[in-house]
Design a protein around this motif. Structure first.
Motif, PDB file in Angstrom:
ATOM      1  N   MET A 127       2.888  -5.903   7.434  1.00 13.23           N
ATOM      2  CA  MET A 127       2.279  -4.660   6.955  1.00 13.23           C
ATOM      3  C   MET A 127       2.875  -3.411   7.585  1.00 13.23           C
ATOM      4  O   MET A 127       2.676  -2.308   7.070  1.00 13.23           O
ATOM      5  N   HIS A 128       3.520  -3.565   8.725  1.00 13.73           N
ATOM      6  CA  HIS A 128       3.989  -2.370   9.447  1.00 13.73           C
ATOM      7  C   HIS A 128       5.390  -2.591   9.992  1.00 13.73           C
ATOM      8  O   HIS A 128       5.902  -3.712   9.991  1.00 13.73           O
ATOM      9  N   GLY A 150      -4.038   0.597   0.007  1.00 10.38           N
ATOM     10  CA  GLY A 150      -3.564  -0.413   0.946  1.00 10.38           C
ATOM     11  C   GLY A 150      -4.305  -0.311   2.270  1.00 10.38           C
ATOM     12  O   GLY A 150      -3.757   0.140   3.280  1.00 10.38           O
ATOM     13  N   LEU A 151      -5.584  -0.756   2.266  1.00  6.05           N
ATOM     14  CA  LEU A 151      -6.368  -0.747   3.523  1.00  6.05           C
ATOM     15  C   LEU A 151      -5.694  -1.582   4.604  1.00  6.05           C
ATOM     16  O   LEU A 151      -5.673  -1.191   5.772  1.00  6.05           O
ATOM     17  N   VAL A 208      -5.214  -3.668   7.547  1.00  6.85           N
ATOM     18  CA  VAL A 208      -6.177  -3.882   8.626  1.00  6.85           C
ATOM     19  C   VAL A 208      -6.804  -2.561   9.091  1.00  6.85           C
ATOM     20  O   VAL A 208      -7.427  -2.503  10.148  1.00  6.85           O
ATOM     21  N   TYR A 212      -5.570   0.635   9.861  1.00  8.54           N
ATOM     22  CA  TYR A 212      -5.026   1.605  10.824  1.00  8.54           C
ATOM     23  C   TYR A 212      -5.260   3.047  10.368  1.00  8.54           C
ATOM     24  O   TYR A 212      -5.632   3.909  11.170  1.00  8.54           O
ATOM     25  N   GLU A 249      -7.939  -2.131  -1.536  1.00 15.66           N
ATOM     26  CA  GLU A 249      -7.256  -3.276  -0.934  1.00 15.66           C
ATOM     27  C   GLU A 249      -7.389  -4.460  -1.886  1.00 15.66           C
ATOM     28  O   GLU A 249      -8.489  -4.856  -2.249  1.00 15.66           O
ATOM     29  N   LYS A 250      -6.233  -5.026  -2.270  1.00 11.12           N
ATOM     30  CA  LYS A 250      -6.308  -6.106  -3.267  1.00 11.12           C
ATOM     31  C   LYS A 250      -6.772  -7.435  -2.682  1.00 11.12           C
ATOM     32  O   LYS A 250      -7.256  -8.292  -3.396  1.00 11.12           O
ATOM     33  N   PHE A 298      -6.101  -1.084  -6.672  1.00 12.71           N
ATOM     34  CA  PHE A 298      -5.846   0.182  -7.368  1.00 12.71           C
ATOM     35  C   PHE A 298      -4.857  -0.129  -8.488  1.00 12.71           C
ATOM     36  O   PHE A 298      -3.823  -0.736  -8.249  1.00 12.71           O
ATOM     37  N   ASP A 351       0.120   3.556   1.092  1.00 11.55           N
ATOM     38  CA  ASP A 351       0.664   2.585   2.045  1.00 11.55           C
ATOM     39  C   ASP A 351       0.654   1.199   1.422  1.00 11.55           C
ATOM     40  O   ASP A 351       0.166   0.232   2.006  1.00 11.55           O
TER      41      ASP A 351
HETATM   42  C1  LIG Z   1       1.580  -2.052   4.091  1.00 13.44           C
HETATM   43  S1  LIG Z   1       0.068  -2.866   3.931  1.00 13.44           S
HETATM   44  C2  LIG Z   1      -1.104  -1.617   4.364  1.00 13.44           C
HETATM   45  C3  LIG Z   1      -1.297  -1.416   5.823  1.00 13.44           C
HETATM   46  C4  LIG Z   1      -2.543  -0.626   6.096  1.00 13.44           C
HETATM   47  N1  LIG Z   1      -2.495   0.722   5.627  1.00 13.44           N
HETATM   48  C5  LIG Z   1      -2.963  -0.663   7.527  1.00 13.44           C
HETATM   49  O1  LIG Z   1      -3.186   0.392   8.090  1.00 13.44           O
HETATM   50  O2  LIG Z   1      -3.082  -1.761   8.073  1.00 13.44           O
HETATM   51  C6  LIG Z   1      -0.138  -2.900   2.182  1.00 13.44           C
HETATM   52  C7  LIG Z   1      -1.505  -3.372   1.717  1.00 13.44           C
HETATM   53  O3  LIG Z   1      -1.637  -3.036   0.338  1.00 13.44           O
HETATM   54  C8  LIG Z   1      -2.405  -4.042  -0.277  1.00 13.44           C
HETATM   55  N2  LIG Z   1      -2.171  -3.920  -1.728  1.00 13.44           N
HETATM   56  C9  LIG Z   1      -1.128  -4.380  -2.447  1.00 13.44           C
HETATM   57  N3  LIG Z   1      -1.293  -4.053  -3.743  1.00 13.44           N
HETATM   58  C10 LIG Z   1      -2.440  -3.350  -3.836  1.00 13.44           C
HETATM   59  C11 LIG Z   1      -3.151  -2.713  -4.907  1.00 13.44           C
HETATM   60  N4  LIG Z   1      -2.698  -2.728  -6.157  1.00 13.44           N
HETATM   61  N5  LIG Z   1      -4.296  -2.077  -4.625  1.00 13.44           N
HETATM   62  C12 LIG Z   1      -4.776  -2.043  -3.361  1.00 13.44           C
HETATM   63  N6  LIG Z   1      -4.144  -2.638  -2.312  1.00 13.44           N
HETATM   64  C13 LIG Z   1      -3.005  -3.262  -2.543  1.00 13.44           C
HETATM   65  C14 LIG Z   1      -1.874  -5.311   0.371  1.00 13.44           C
HETATM   66  O4  LIG Z   1      -2.765  -6.386   0.210  1.00 13.44           O
HETATM   67  C15 LIG Z   1      -1.710  -4.868   1.820  1.00 13.44           C
HETATM   68  O5  LIG Z   1      -2.864  -5.144   2.560  1.00 13.44           O
END
Ligand SMILES: C[S@@+](CC[C@H](N)C(=O)[O-])C[C@H]1O[C@@H](n2cnc3c(N)ncnc32)[C@H](O)[C@@H]1O
Length: 262
Positions: free
Chosen positions: A42-43, A76-77, A79, A81, A109-110, A172, A188
């Motif tokens: 994720m990061h 993209g919740l 975890v 952050y 968050e999916k 989303f 994100d």
């Molecule tokens: C880069 S990580 C986000 C890291 C997060 N911002 C954090 O602070 O930990 C991307 C996240 O987007 C989620 N994701 C992917 N497609 C999505 C969608 N269409 N809608 C919402 N979340 C989605 C993934 O499951 C993943 O948890």
């Protein structure tokens, strides 16, 4: 090839599993395996916490310093952050009750389990130990960085969840419509390579449409893509040239203010 150490893992009977890694600033990142697919981390391996603050704090700063209605959209919740950083910032700034009463955070968050575990952590309900440890460490890092009490921060966030002002939705999509347009947008999602659906033009058009994105707003993402930059410009955003985190070529911070060209 990972340069960082795996510190924990989690697996459940629904086929959902998560691998936890310690990044180079000692904060944790996660990679999820669901429906037999392993996601990218994720990061940045150089530091989840540092990357979040570097890329996304300017969005919060822009909204709060310009006294714009504090309505945020986070895609993209993961975890959490970004969300925890946002609340820690607000707590640190001693924002007036009047202004705080306008706060809305719409997070998406999916992965249902990530919503479930994050909410359980904030509401002090049972959750897997590995996730508990991960969220606790994010709370701790933010409490130190923003000089706010850890327990107070957790209660502060919980309060907004209970008031339905911090709401976490599932996916989303191209059709998602917020009940209020956002003034601060954190995009994100995963990269275009692993999640092309998140980076198509219709998706970006929906994020930037007037029902989701207010006329005075700021937008950030860790990535840089010409299509996104073009869309932001077409929507009258000013783009700041910004180096990417930890040696990445570029990331995006953009803003626009109603009736004002800066
Ligand atoms: C880069 S990580 C986000 C890291 C997060 N911002 C954090 O602070 O930990 C991307 C996240 O987007 C989620 N994701 C992917 N497609 C999505 C969608 N269409 N809608 C919402 N979340 C989605 C993934 O499951 C993943 O948890």
């Amino acid at each position: 090839m990972n340069k960082i150490e795996q510190v924990a893992d989690y697996r459940d009977e629904d086929g959902f599993s998560a691998l936890f890694y310690k990044t180079q600033d000692n904060s944790m990142t996660v990679s999820i395996v669901s429906e037999k697919m392993q996601t990218e981390m994720m990061h940045s391996q150089s530091g989840s916490f540092s990357e979040t603050n570097y890329v996304y704090l300017p969005v919060v700063d822009f909204v709060i310093k310009n006294r714009i209605e504090p309505v945020f959209l986070s895609i993209g919740l993961g975890v959490g952050y970004i969300e925890i950083m946002l609340f820690a910032y607000l707590l640190n700034k001693n924002i007036s009750d009047d202004y705080l009463s306008q706060l809305f955070i719409f997070s998406f968050e999916k992965e249902e389990k990530l919503i479930q575990f994050f909410t359980a952590f904030l509401l002090d309900q049972p959750l897997p130990v590995s996730f508990q440890a991960c969220y606790s460490s994010i709370l701790q890092l933010n409490s130190e960085y923003f000089s706010v009490d850890k327990m107070e921060l957790k209660l502060f966030i919980k309060d907004f969840i209970l008031k339905n002002k911090f709401v976490i939705y599932n996916k989303f999509t191209n059709e998602t419509q917020l009940t209020k347009p956002a003034n601060g947008i954190f995009f994100d999602a995963f990269s275009a390579n692993s999640s092309p659906d998140l980076w198509n033009e219709l998706y970006i058009d929906n994020i930037l449409s007037p029902k989701n994105c207010s006329s005075s707003s700021s937008f950030a993402t860790y990535a840089s893509k010409n299509m996104l930059k073009r869309k932001l410009k077409e929507n009258n955003f000013n783009l700041l040239k910004k180096k990417g985190f930890a040696g990445k070529r570029e990331c995006i911070f953009a803003y626009r203010i109603k009736n004002e060209l800066i």
